[in-house]
Design a protein around this motif. Structure first.
Motif, PDB file in Angstrom:
ATOM      1  N   ILE A 175       0.835  -1.210   0.000  1.00  0.00           N
ATOM      2  CA  ILE A 175       0.000   0.000   0.000  1.00  0.00           C
ATOM      3  C   ILE A 175       0.865   1.253   0.000  1.00  0.00           C
ATOM      4  CG2 ILE A 175      -1.607   1.347   1.431  1.00  0.00           C
ATOM      5  CD1 ILE A 175      -3.031  -1.314   2.045  1.00  0.00           C
ATOM      6  N   PHE A 176       1.924   1.231   0.802  1.00  0.00           N
ATOM      7  CA  PHE A 176       2.820   2.398   0.822  1.00  0.00           C
ATOM      8  C   PHE A 176       3.485   2.592  -0.537  1.00  0.00           C
ATOM      9  CE2 PHE A 176       3.276   4.647   4.797  1.00  0.00           C
ATOM     10  CZ  PHE A 176       2.550   3.862   5.674  1.00  0.00           C
ATOM     11  N   ALA A 177       3.948   1.490  -1.116  1.00  0.00           N
ATOM     12  CA  ALA A 177       4.613   1.589  -2.414  1.00  0.00           C
ATOM     13  C   ALA A 177       3.639   2.085  -3.475  1.00  0.00           C
ATOM     14  CB  ALA A 177       5.189   0.231  -2.822  1.00  0.00           C
ATOM     15  N   GLY A 178       2.427   1.556  -3.419  1.00  0.00           N
ATOM     16  CA  GLY A 178       1.414   1.977  -4.378  1.00  0.00           C
ATOM     17  C   GLY A 178       1.084   3.452  -4.250  1.00  0.00           C
ATOM     18  N   SER A 194       2.911  -0.065  15.899  1.00  0.00           N
ATOM     19  CA  SER A 194       1.830   0.526  15.118  1.00  0.00           C
ATOM     20  C   SER A 194       1.338   1.821  15.775  1.00  0.00           C
ATOM     21  CB  SER A 194       0.704  -0.495  15.002  1.00  0.00           C
ATOM     22  OG  SER A 194      -0.412   0.092  14.408  1.00  0.00           O
ATOM     23  N   ARG A 195       1.149   1.765  17.066  1.00  0.00           N
ATOM     24  CA  ARG A 195       0.650   2.926  17.792  1.00  0.00           C
ATOM     25  C   ARG A 195       1.660   4.075  17.760  1.00  0.00           C
ATOM     26  NH1 ARG A 195      -3.621   2.328  21.578  1.00  0.00           N
ATOM     27  NH2 ARG A 195      -3.918   4.271  22.687  1.00  0.00           N
ATOM     28  N   SER A 196       2.930   3.721  17.960  1.00  0.00           N
ATOM     29  CA  SER A 196       3.983   4.758  17.958  1.00  0.00           C
ATOM     30  C   SER A 196       4.070   5.436  16.593  1.00  0.00           C
ATOM     31  CB  SER A 196       5.335   4.140  18.311  1.00  0.00           C
ATOM     32  OG  SER A 196       5.281   3.535  19.571  1.00  0.00           O
ATOM     33  N   LEU A 197       3.987   4.611  15.532  1.00  0.00           N
ATOM     34  CA  LEU A 197       4.083   5.207  14.196  1.00  0.00           C
ATOM     35  C   LEU A 197       2.871   6.081  13.900  1.00  0.00           C
ATOM     36  CD1 LEU A 197       5.627   2.297  12.104  1.00  0.00           C
ATOM     37  CD2 LEU A 197       6.730   4.380  12.909  1.00  0.00           C
ATOM     38  N   GLN A 198       1.707   5.645  14.383  1.00  0.00           N
ATOM     39  CA  GLN A 198       0.503   6.472  14.184  1.00  0.00           C
ATOM     40  C   GLN A 198       0.663   7.811  14.899  1.00  0.00           C
ATOM     41  OE1 GLN A 198      -3.016   4.332  15.447  1.00  0.00           O
ATOM     42  NE2 GLN A 198      -2.442   2.570  14.199  1.00  0.00           N
ATOM     43  N   VAL A 249      -6.732  -1.139   5.859  1.00  0.00           N
ATOM     44  CA  VAL A 249      -7.293   0.172   6.230  1.00  0.00           C
ATOM     45  C   VAL A 249      -6.259   0.975   7.017  1.00  0.00           C
ATOM     46  CG1 VAL A 249      -9.061   1.336   7.609  1.00  0.00           C
ATOM     47  CG2 VAL A 249      -9.677  -0.631   6.187  1.00  0.00           C
ATOM     48  N   ARG A 250      -5.600   0.300   7.950  1.00  0.00           N
ATOM     49  CA  ARG A 250      -4.568   0.985   8.752  1.00  0.00           C
ATOM     50  C   ARG A 250      -3.456   1.505   7.861  1.00  0.00           C
ATOM     51  NH1 ARG A 250      -2.204  -3.069  12.244  1.00  0.00           N
ATOM     52  NH2 ARG A 250      -3.839  -4.574  11.819  1.00  0.00           N
ATOM     53  N   ALA A 251      -2.994   0.622   6.974  1.00  0.00           N
ATOM     54  CA  ALA A 251      -1.891   1.005   6.093  1.00  0.00           C
ATOM     55  C   ALA A 251      -2.311   2.151   5.180  1.00  0.00           C
ATOM     56  CB  ALA A 251      -1.429  -0.194   5.264  1.00  0.00           C
ATOM     57  N   ALA A 252      -3.536   2.087   4.673  1.00  0.00           N
ATOM     58  CA  ALA A 252      -4.008   3.151   3.792  1.00  0.00           C
ATOM     59  C   ALA A 252      -4.100   4.472   4.543  1.00  0.00           C
ATOM     60  CB  ALA A 252      -5.358   2.789   3.191  1.00  0.00           C
ATOM     61  N   VAL A 297      -1.917   7.725   3.573  1.00  0.00           N
ATOM     62  CA  VAL A 297      -2.515   9.027   3.259  1.00  0.00           C
ATOM     63  C   VAL A 297      -1.931  10.118   4.156  1.00  0.00           C
ATOM     64  CG1 VAL A 297      -4.664  10.368   3.362  1.00  0.00           C
ATOM     65  CG2 VAL A 297      -4.651   8.119   2.274  1.00  0.00           C
ATOM     66  N   MET A 298      -1.751   9.801   5.441  1.00  0.00           N
ATOM     67  CA  MET A 298      -1.142  10.796   6.346  1.00  0.00           C
ATOM     68  C   MET A 298       0.262  11.157   5.862  1.00  0.00           C
ATOM     69  SD  MET A 298      -2.317  10.233  10.291  1.00  0.00           S
ATOM     70  CE  MET A 298      -2.205   8.473  10.554  1.00  0.00           C
ATOM     71  N   CYS A 299       1.030  10.125   5.474  1.00  0.00           N
ATOM     72  CA  CYS A 299       2.380  10.373   4.938  1.00  0.00           C
ATOM     73  C   CYS A 299       2.303  11.269   3.713  1.00  0.00           C
ATOM     74  CB  CYS A 299       3.033   9.054   4.501  1.00  0.00           C
ATOM     75  SG  CYS A 299       3.887   8.233   5.811  1.00  0.00           S
ATOM     76  N   LEU A 300       1.371  10.946   2.847  1.00  0.00           N
ATOM     77  CA  LEU A 300       1.226  11.702   1.601  1.00  0.00           C
ATOM     78  C   LEU A 300       0.940  13.164   1.901  1.00  0.00           C
ATOM     79  CD1 LEU A 300       0.996  11.337  -1.515  1.00  0.00           C
ATOM     80  CD2 LEU A 300      -1.456  11.126  -1.200  1.00  0.00           C
ATOM     81  N   VAL A 301       0.037  13.419   2.829  1.00  0.00           N
ATOM     82  CA  VAL A 301      -0.319  14.800   3.158  1.00  0.00           C
ATOM     83  C   VAL A 301       0.871  15.535   3.777  1.00  0.00           C
ATOM     84  CG1 VAL A 301      -1.848  16.261   4.545  1.00  0.00           C
ATOM     85  CG2 VAL A 301      -2.768  14.270   3.366  1.00  0.00           C
ATOM     86  N   VAL A 302       1.603  14.841   4.643  1.00  0.00           N
ATOM     87  CA  VAL A 302       2.796  15.473   5.256  1.00  0.00           C
ATOM     88  C   VAL A 302       3.811  15.822   4.161  1.00  0.00           C
ATOM     89  CG1 VAL A 302       4.805  15.058   6.736  1.00  0.00           C
ATOM     90  CG2 VAL A 302       2.524  14.407   7.518  1.00  0.00           C
ATOM     91  N   VAL A 303       4.072  14.874   3.295  1.00  0.00           N
ATOM     92  CA  VAL A 303       5.055  15.109   2.237  1.00  0.00           C
ATOM     93  C   VAL A 303       4.560  16.204   1.289  1.00  0.00           C
ATOM     94  CG1 VAL A 303       6.190  14.081   0.251  1.00  0.00           C
ATOM     95  CG2 VAL A 303       6.056  12.817   2.380  1.00  0.00           C
TER      96      VAL A 303
END
Lengths: 375, 526
Positions: free
Chosen positions: A27-30, B209-213, B497-500, B504-510
């Protein structure tokens, strides 16, 4: 969960974790790829320049430098006047270390023997422009994603970059060439899937820009009436970065060592823009001229051109520091005469000197000079 | 070195690897890895030259605390030797005097260093001996306020005998220099942090997982909300003041409330997440402050560790002094028992907030900000019986949701009035903007004033992104205020769902980085 075989729950948990990890990575890669393809501009003026460079079989002349050169020197006109084969590889925000890289590519891959390096006063203080460099790297490594990736990682690890946000941006190159409008995103995806023409894509993405040829394109717009902005107002007082200065010196030295003829051209600005720098302009540029000439390069400051020889109207300018398509054609015409076979003879008559800055003011800003005399 | 940089990512990965390798191979001594890592972090994020200041605070407070232990041990031995009451009393008094002297000397050294580095140039400027209140050429050490307060809490707790002095200087320095807290806190207490720092942790203790979130959520608040609002706020305030619609300043201050919260709490989330990756939980520093029901409640939810530090080391010592108790007695006799009980606390509160204002900076607007907060809290306490009576007369049912919502909105307004003095750096200008906001808000003129800013598409997009993140943060805050656990909720979703969500959070930050705006953390400057 009860089981007769005590090992099965332990074996299932790591397997479930592995699947979860793989799904997450996928998912991250995608998401990364989707962002790269959709949000990163498919076309850019830098991409066009490199695309034409890569497509050329042999070249004898290369234009490098920042947007001063990118918008200032028309290679098609130059070739028509001088019979040369030129590509304009000047790109917005190009720093001297990237210019040297471009020169080495040109000499090594295409047999370039003459380089035109376009500069301005503000070029001497710009050490790092991440957006520019990332676009440069992507263009230079067109068709070589691994080469681009390794160059970007090397940039991200540079000592002056690695501790900053730019190190992250370099790993997400679309942040340096972003497009967010839904139409632009759709164009990016379509062009990437269909392998669209880079120049055409750039014309679609960059409003007002049209492609001319040989890595070059420009705008037809002119300075808006009443737009009195100057470089000084927008970018602040000019300053010289010693590292940048040394990089320009390195360009001169490299060209001399490899028998490449180098012409350093300070492209014209409207006279009021040059005047706004005050005495900083002649003082700094005179030093720069001395440095460049001491290293065997030819130096031409078109801002010193006598008005009887070259006097670009305001309509030749796109803004306070860049020429438009008409202005570039006119400048290149003049440049061709100055660097052509009889150029050496013309230069003395055509160009003034930094030592006579009062004379420059009287010639280029007669109204201001009159006002000064009357007060 | 910024937290959002490749250098920090490499540093963190290398530190985690070394940390857990030492734990696994040696079984103990992970704190040594933390100390070396913290020193490396200090060198990369700050400058080596200013490490000397940290060492001065560290060595002095360590030595002083050991000194207290030795004096106490010596006193215990002497008291055991004699039963004579006057001799025992004299011995206690002598030890108490010596301890007090050591305490005062150490306080003077640590606070004096802090004051000198922060304020000396301001003093020179006010006396006309410096051209600017800033830039004396002295580098402000990274985290000087935070490690100074932390060192002093250790010192005072040791003086009071509420902790066992640390015998090892390297371990004491580990507590002071622990890198996640260096930039902008939280201000951790020795009793809470030390047991975690010096015990051994295994990777399985960490809820990755919690720490990364938490890390991502913090980044979202800082980079995709706070940083994207900085430029707009500056432009709005440049146009605000006499003649402009007061609503322009109102909008700017509302945005500032989001920017400051995002910057500070986002940064805290990030460092807390990093600390949790090491198996160490730092003191919480935020608890949904904009859902507070009073200004006092707000300051128990915003920068919690500074609040508790001030409470334990300034407020109570001040409120319980003899003069204050005397004041309470006199006031009680003349103005009633409520005033008698409350007045010392009110005076101490005002003093605390003046100190907090001074801590932000020696400029007038910060002092006014501190005074404003202190006075509002003091008056609220003093007038509580009057408010209770008024509510009773008006038959206000304080148990309703509507009343609760009213209190939240009222507190939000009161806090934002204070932000006028915090964000508008000239006191006169802050008064002018506040006056204009109250007397001439002119909301109808706001669209025209905004249009005059001529914001480009990029700026509009920044505001959109910041607004979307602010909405998310508000929803999460409301959910958690009602007892929910947002991170736990996400952790219970399917992995895709968690990964998505994280992607998305990563995408918005970047994406927010592409605007090229924003800078370091605001509170790192204090």
């Amino acid at each position: 969960m009860p089981t007769t075989d005590g090992s099965r729950p332990t074996q299932r948990r790591p397997a479930a974790r592995r699947v979860a990890t793989l799904v997450s990575l996928a998912i991250f890669a995608g998401t990364y790829l989707l962002a790269l393809w959709g949000l990163g501009a498919y076309g850019s003026t830098t991409a066009v320049a490199w695309h034409d460079f890569h497509a050329a079989e042999r070249l004898d002349t290369l234009v490098v430098g920042s947007s001063f050169g990118q918008q200032g020197i028309d290679p098609v006109t130059l070739d028509a006047r001088l019979g040369t084969t030129t590509v304009n590889l000047a790109t917005p925000g190009q720093t001297p270390d990237d210019s040297l890289d471009a020169i080495k590519c040109g000499v090594g891959e295409k047999g370039v023997c003459h380089v035109i390096l376009a500069v301005g006063l503000d070029s001497l203080g710009t050490r790092l422009d991440t957006n520019s460099h990332v676009a440069f790297v992507l263009g230079r490594n067109e068709g070589d994603p691994l080469g681009a990736a390794s160059s970007l990682v090397a940039f991200a690890l540079r000592p002056d970059v690695v501790g900053t946000r730019d190190s992250v941006r370099a790993l997400f190159p679309w942040t340096c060439l972003p497009t967010y409008a839904p139409r632009s995103v759709a164009l990016n995806l379509r062009n990437r899937i269909q392998g669209g023409d880079v120049a055409h894509a750039t014309e679609e993405l960059v409003r007002g820009w049209h492609y001319v040829g040989r890595g070059y394109g420009n705008y037809d717009r002119t300075i808006a009436p009443g737009d009195g902005r100057t470089s000084l107002q927008v970018f602040g007082s000019p300053h010289v970065d010693r590292v940048v200065w040394d990089e320009y010196a390195a360009i001169c030295d490299w060209c001399r060592e490899h028998n490449v003829s180098l012409t350093v051209v300070a492209t014209p600005h409207p006279a009021y823009d040059v005047a706004a720098f005050g005495d900083d302009y002649p003082r700094i540029m005179a030093d720069f001229q001395r440095m460049v000439q001491a290293r065997g390069a030819t130096y031409l400051d078109l801002n010193l051109a006598h008005r009887s020889y070259y006097d670009p109207p305001l309509s030749d300018f796109d803004d306070f520091e860049h020429l438009n398509a008409t202005g570039a054609e006119r400048l290149t015409d003049v440049l061709a005469r100055l660097i052509g076979p009889d150029g050496a003879g013309e230069r003395d008559a055509a160009l003034g000197s930094y030592d006579d800055w009062d004379g420059w003011r009287r010639e280029h800003l007669p109204d201001a000079a009159d006002a000064g005399r009357q007060s | 070195m910024e937290l959002l940089s490749l250098q920090f990512a490499i540093f963190l990965v290398a530190l985690l690897a070394a940390y857990y390798a030492v734990g696994r191979l040696v079984g103990r001594g992970q704190w040594v890895v933390l100390l070396l890592g913290s020193l490396a972090f200090y060198g990369m994020a700050g400058t080596w030259k200013t490490l000397a200041f940290v060492l001065v605070a560290g060595v002095s407070t360590w030595a002083a605390a050991l000194g207290f232990s030795r004096l106490d041990a010596g006193l215990k031995a002497r008291l055991g030797e004699t039963r004579d009451r006057s001799a025992r009393k004299a011995a206690k008094a002598a030890v108490h005097r010596r301890k007090r002297l050591v305490l005062l000397a150490c306080l003077a050294l640590c606070l004096g260093t802090l004051a000198y580095l922060k304020y000396w140039n301001v003093v020179l400027f006010e006396l006309g001996l410096a051209s600017s209140p800033h830039g004396m050429g002295l580098l402000l050490p990274l985290g000087i306020s935070f490690y100074t307060f932390q060192a002093l809490s250790y010192l005072i707790d040791a003086y009071r005998g509420s902790l066992q002095a640390e015998r090892s200087l390297p371990r004491h320095l580990t507590f002071l220099l622990y890198f996640p807290q260096l930039i902008q806190g939280p201000i951790n207490r020795y009793g809470d942090l030390a047991p975690q720092l010096f015990s051994t942790h295994a990777p399985r203790e960490v809820d990755l997982s919690r720490s990364l979130q938490l890390l991502l959520f913090g980044m979202l608040k800082k980079y995709a909300m706070a940083d994207l609002l900085v430029g707009l706020i500056t432009r709005l305030l440049a146009g605000a003041g006499d003649g402009a619609p007061g609503s322009l300043a109102i909008l700017a201050i509302l945005l500032y409330s989001a920017q400051q919260y995002g910057d500070f709490s986002g940064g805290i989330d990030m460092v807390e997440a990093v600390s949790e990756l090491l198996g160490i939980r730092m003191a919480p520093n935020f608890r949904r402050p904009y859902l507070s029901t009073s200004l006092a409640d707000f300051w128990r939810r915003w920068h919690i560790t500074l609040g508790t530090w001030m409470r334990d080391y300034v407020f109570y010592p001040l409120a319980l002094t003899r003069p204050m108790r005397a004041l309470g007695k006199v006031a009680g006799g003349r103005l009633g028992s409520h005033v008698g009980r409350t007045l010392p606390a009110c005076v101490a509160n005002v003093a605390v907030f003046l100190l907090v204002g001074l801590w932000h900076g020696a400029e007038t607007h910060y002092l006014v900000w501190g005074l404003y907060n202190g006075l509002v809290i003091a008056l609220a306490d003093l007038l509580r019986p009057a408010f209770d009576r008024a509510s009773s007369l008006l038959r206000v049912d304080r148990s309703t949701r509507g009343w609760h919502a009213f209190r939240v909105v009222r507190t939000f307004v009161v806090v934002n009035v204070g932000w006028y003095f915090d964000r508008i750096y000239d006191f006169g200008a802050s008064l002018a903007c506040l006056r204009q906001s109250v007397l001439h808000p002119d909301f109808a003129g706001l669209p025209q004033a905004l249009a005059a800013l001529d914001m480009g598409k990029s700026e509009l997009l920044q505001v959109l992104v910041a607004g979307a993140v602010a909405l998310l943060v508000a929803c999460v805050s409301l959910y958690e205020e009602r007892g929910g656990d947002a991170s736990g909720w996400l952790s219970r979703r399917p992995v895709a769902v968690r990964a998505a969500a994280c992607a998305v959070m990563c995408l918005v930050v970047v994406l927010s980085l592409s605007f090229g705006v924003g800078g370091g953390f605001m509170y790192a400057n204090y």
